[in-house]
Design a protein around this motif. Structure first.
Motif, PDB file in Angstrom:
ATOM      1  N   ASP A  53       0.860  -1.166   0.000  1.00 34.81           N
ATOM      2  CA  ASP A  53       0.000   0.000   0.000  1.00 34.81           C
ATOM      3  C   ASP A  53       0.899   1.219   0.000  1.00 34.81           C
ATOM      4  N   HIS A 138      -8.635  -4.311   2.040  1.00 32.20           N
ATOM      5  CA  HIS A 138      -8.588  -3.138   1.173  1.00 32.20           C
ATOM      6  C   HIS A 138      -9.878  -2.986   0.373  1.00 32.20           C
ATOM      7  N   ALA A 141     -12.749  -1.741   2.636  1.00 28.77           N
ATOM      8  CA  ALA A 141     -12.622  -0.308   2.929  1.00 28.77           C
ATOM      9  C   ALA A 141     -13.009   0.517   1.704  1.00 28.77           C
ATOM     10  N   PHE A 142     -12.594   0.069   0.531  1.00 23.12           N
ATOM     11  CA  PHE A 142     -12.932   0.759  -0.718  1.00 23.12           C
ATOM     12  C   PHE A 142     -14.437   0.741  -0.944  1.00 23.12           C
ATOM     13  N   GLU A 144     -16.848   0.446   1.105  1.00 25.51           N
ATOM     14  CA  GLU A 144     -17.553   1.307   2.061  1.00 25.51           C
ATOM     15  C   GLU A 144     -17.412   2.791   1.685  1.00 25.51           C
ATOM     16  N   ALA A 145     -16.250   3.190   1.189  1.00 28.19           N
ATOM     17  CA  ALA A 145     -15.971   4.605   0.940  1.00 28.19           C
ATOM     18  C   ALA A 145     -16.409   5.113  -0.431  1.00 28.19           C
ATOM     19  N   LYS A 162      -6.618   7.207  -5.253  1.00 34.27           N
ATOM     20  CA  LYS A 162      -6.621   6.086  -4.314  1.00 34.27           C
ATOM     21  C   LYS A 162      -7.661   6.318  -3.227  1.00 34.27           C
ATOM     22  N   VAL A 163      -8.587   5.370  -3.099  1.00 39.95           N
ATOM     23  CA  VAL A 163      -9.667   5.467  -2.120  1.00 39.95           C
ATOM     24  C   VAL A 163      -9.411   4.457  -1.014  1.00 39.95           C
ATOM     25  N   ALA A 164      -9.437   4.920   0.223  1.00 39.69           N
ATOM     26  CA  ALA A 164      -9.295   4.071   1.413  1.00 39.69           C
ATOM     27  C   ALA A 164      -8.029   3.212   1.383  1.00 39.69           C
ATOM     28  N   THR A 170      -8.830   0.681  -6.627  1.00 45.23           N
ATOM     29  CA  THR A 170      -9.152   1.964  -7.245  1.00 45.23           C
ATOM     30  C   THR A 170      -8.870   1.916  -8.737  1.00 45.23           C
TER      31      THR A 170
END
Length: 187
Positions: A53, A138, A141-142, A144-145, A162-164, A170
């Motif tokens: 990451d 990952h 989290a993506f 959700e966001a 890049k998201v979360a 992404t």
């Protein structure tokens, strides 16, 4: 004369010991270096590499699976335009699905459904497909966001950063948006 010969012999012995010692030191340093290099490179060929990451990871331009796409029944009529259509910047209202969109690793694909009304994204759903615990984290989290990032935004030219912390997800999402734009484009 005996002391002179003995002195020469002692000097020869000392020189031999010094050169032998230097040879042993050089061999030891070389062996340690070889062990260190082997240890560092041991994991490089792992087929189960886990994506990092960080800002340096990215798309190699290769993927192991080709994306497939389909327009859902609620999309505005017509045949599946898929990758053959081009993005005109004008979009039909509807729901557009991109299934099995691979990420750059080729191991963690996502399904993306985008709802479009008057050129704007009114809804988005992402489903992740991975067995790797880190990728699952990952992707979760993506997933959700991402609605908070794209809902209400125009589809035209939309590309998310890049998201979360999910760089590869992404990238896969941006590729799916390109596919959805092609599907939704009024030709």
């Amino acid at each position: 004369m005996a002391s002179e010969k003995e002195s020469q012999r002692r000097n020869s012995t000392i020189k031999a010991r010094k050169s032998g010692s230097a040879g042993v030191k050089s061999a030891t340093v070389a062996a340690v270096g070889l062990i260190a290099a082997t240890t560092l490179l041991a994991g490089c060929g792992s087929k189960d590499a886990i994506p990092a990451d960080d800002a340096y990871q990215g798309n190699s331009g290769e993927s192991m699976a080709a994306p497939s796409s389909s327009e859902s029944a609620s999309g505005a009529g017509g045949a599946d335009n898929g990758a053959k259509a081009r993005d005109t910047g004008k979009y039909r209202d509807g729901t557009y699905s991109v299934d099995n969109q691979p990420d750059p690793s080729g191991k963690a694909p996502i399904d993306v459904t985008v709802k479009v009304a008057q050129g704007d994204i009114t809804g988005v759903t992402v489903v992740g497909h991975t067995s790797n615990d880190i990728s699952k984290k990952h992707q979760a989290a993506f997933i959700e966001a991402i609605p908070g990032v794209v809902v209400g935004k125009p589809l035209k030219g939309l590309k998310v950063d890049k998201v979360a912390g999910a760089s590869w997800t992404t990238q896969a999402f941006n590729d799916a948006l390109d596919n959805a734009r092609s599907q939704a484009s009024v030709q």
